[in-house]
Design an enzyme around this catalytic site. Structure first.
Site, PDB file in Angstrom:
ATOM      1  N   SER A 114       0.838  -1.190   0.000  1.00 25.55           N
ATOM      2  CA  SER A 114       0.000   0.000   0.000  1.00 25.55           C
ATOM      3  C   SER A 114       0.875   1.243   0.000  1.00 25.55           C
ATOM      4  CB  SER A 114      -0.920   0.008   1.224  1.00 25.55           C
ATOM      5  OG  SER A 114      -1.884   1.038   1.114  1.00 25.55           O
TER       6      SER A 114
ATOM      7  N   ASP B 281       1.736   4.943  -6.866  1.00 24.73           N
ATOM      8  CA  ASP B 281       0.805   5.981  -6.436  1.00 24.73           C
ATOM      9  C   ASP B 281       1.526   6.843  -5.407  1.00 24.73           C
ATOM     10  OD1 ASP B 281      -1.165   7.470  -5.037  1.00 24.73           O
ATOM     11  OD2 ASP B 281      -2.714   6.036  -5.569  1.00 24.73           O
TER      12      ASP B 281
ATOM     13  N   ASP C  71     -11.847  10.913 -10.841  1.00 24.33           N
ATOM     14  CA  ASP C  71     -11.326  10.455  -9.550  1.00 24.33           C
ATOM     15  C   ASP C  71     -11.069  11.654  -8.632  1.00 24.33           C
ATOM     16  OD1 ASP C  71      -9.335   9.844  -7.560  1.00 24.33           O
ATOM     17  OD2 ASP C  71      -8.640   8.133  -8.704  1.00 24.33           O
ATOM     18  N   ASN C  72     -10.280  12.605  -9.097  1.00 21.65           N
ATOM     19  CA  ASN C  72      -9.870  13.728  -8.253  1.00 21.65           C
ATOM     20  C   ASN C  72     -11.055  14.594  -7.835  1.00 21.65           C
ATOM     21  OD1 ASN C  72      -7.578  12.617  -9.483  1.00 21.65           O
ATOM     22  ND2 ASN C  72      -6.467  14.543  -9.476  1.00 21.65           N
TER      23      ASN C  72
ATOM     24  N   SER D 200     -10.089   5.332 -13.163  1.00 22.61           N
ATOM     25  CA  SER D 200      -8.653   5.491 -12.923  1.00 22.61           C
ATOM     26  C   SER D 200      -7.894   4.208 -13.212  1.00 22.61           C
ATOM     27  CB  SER D 200      -8.414   5.903 -11.467  1.00 22.61           C
ATOM     28  OG  SER D 200      -9.042   7.124 -11.189  1.00 22.61           O
TER      29      SER D 200
END
Length: 432
Positions: free
Chosen positions: A77, A131, A190-191, A361
């Site tokens: 993660s 990410d 997404d944002n 995304s």
């Protein structure tokens, strides 16, 4: 050196996680379409993808899509609080090496990423799916010997993309990169729409606060800030925006928001949300002049927007109300309620964005991985974006689920506009 085949909080949560994944799949038409279209041909066969991205139920659907397309995958993660332990267990139970649990220490976080660099057969990674840039930076700075075998990387978020452009400018980027964040179907969905829903989810789960009537400050008015401001306004909040960019500031003002400095806003607002991806947004000066029991949270990628270190060093008392909710008593006697230790509130205090918007995304991520793996000669070292036609394809895959009926250009109309009847319909510089 041998490593554990996985490390999650509780593998017995796998069955619960699988039930959640099945429901999410029905809300992620883009990823399911990728499985149907590319599954038989296995375009990612031979790819050893190391992923560092929030280990949520939605990410589980992404991982299983990559596997269905032929890839070997290992995962960690990208945030110490963002893992959904049931999702991590469900993926680990399938045999995919996962190293992630909610509430990692910073040291455990880096350990988890390092476990994903070499696969069980002893072969190192040859693709990166990142990410925020922590995995990318780790490989470049600590394990540069792996770069020669890596065909490319795809980066999910604004902060990570800033990092890539900085690395490239300084001559430190060692592999081709695709900037997934600036695909229209990522950043404008997404944002914006993702944050519009998940911000409120995080704040409400953490505090049960009534937003209506309260003054709320949103720091930053990019796509994330726009979504957050809309959400707070929609719940009846009186929203103040802070901005450094005159264009964004003008946009906020013309949407009806008050735009001022944090020095002024911090005296008035009861709820603060930082969205900037920059450091030192809420400082000790601001914290000391906030109203009693002001709620302070961040939805930018890293925990550098709020001066949490100062709070920990200077508050008279810190009381943990519940996981990821801390109430500080200031020297003045007033209180600050800090959510998720200044890290991503929507993932620390809730479950992040809904599945449907993450399908947008993550479909971009799948297409980026296919592009880099199968067409590596096409991409030089640098930062690239997906072609417009693929961006439009991602959007198309999500229309039927919403009952959208798309109008088709006639040949005459297409000729008049100078575009193909099947797209792309807009030039690359079009802003949407």
């Amino acid at each position: 050196m041998s490593k554990p085949s996985y490390k999650v909080a509780d593998i017995s949560l796998a069955e619960w996680g699988r039930k959640a994944i099945i429901i999410a799949e029905n809300e992620m038409p883009g990823l399911m379409a990728c499985r149907k279209k590319y599954g038989p041909s296995k375009p990612l066969k031979g790819a050893r993808i190391t992923g560092c991205l929030h280990m949520t139920v939605q990410t589980a659907v992404l991982i299983e899509t990559l596997v269905e397309l032929g890839a070997q995958v290992q995962w960690s993660s990208c945030n110490i609080f963002s893992t959904q332990d049931n999702a991590a267990a469900a993926i680990a139970a399938t045999g995919v090496p996962v190293y992630a649990w909610k509430g990692e220490t910073d040291e455990e976080y880096m350990w988890c990423i390092e476990q994903t660099l070499v696969f069980p057969d002893g072969q190192p990674l040859n693709m990166i799916l990142d990410d925020g840039g922590d995995l990318t930076n780790l490989v470049h700075e600590k394990f540069p010997q792996y770069l020669k075998n890596i065909k490319g990387l795809s980066e999910e978020t604004t902060t990570g993309v800033h990092n890539l452009y900085k690395m490239f400018k300084e001559g430190r980027l060692g592999v081709p990169a695709i900037n997934v964040n600036d695909s229209v179907t990522k950043s404008k969905f997404d944002n914006l729409y993702g944050c519009r829903e998940s911000l409120i989810d995080g704040i409400k789960r953490a505090t049960d606060v009534m937003i209506a009537g309260k003054v709320c400050c949103v720091a930053g008015y990019g796509d994330v800030g726009k979504g957050c401001a809309q959400a707070l306004k929609g719940f009846g909040g009186r929203v103040i925006v802070t901005e450094v960019d005159p264009i964004n500031a003008l946009q906020a003002a013309m949407e009806g928001y008050e735009v001022t400095t944090m020095e002024e806003a911090s005296k008035e607002a009861s709820i603060f949300v930082t969205t900037t991806g920059c450091r030192d947004i809420i400082t000790s000066v601001h914290l000391q002049q906030m109203p009693d029991d002001a709620i302070v949270c961040n939805i930018g990628h890293f925990d550098i927007e709020i001066d949490v270190d100062w709070l920990n060093a200077n508050a008279k008392e810190k009381v943990n109300v519940k996981p990821q909710v801390d109430r500080y008593t200031m020297q003045s006697g007033k209180h600050i309620i800090l959510l998720a230790e200044g890290r991503l509130v929507n993932l620390g205090c809730a479950h992040g964005h809904p599945s449907f918007v993450m399908s947008n995304s993550f479909t971009n991520q799948v297409l980026a991985q296919i592009e880099l793996w199968t067409k590596s000669d096409k991409y030089a070292v640098g930062v690239h974006v997906l072609p417009k036609i693929l961006d439009e394809e991602v959007a198309s895959l999500h229309l039927e689920k919403l009952g959208v009926k798309l109008t088709k250009l006639t040949e005459k109309q297409a000729t008049y506009l100078g575009v193909s009847q099947t797209g792309p319909f807009k030039p690359d510089h079009y802003r949407y």
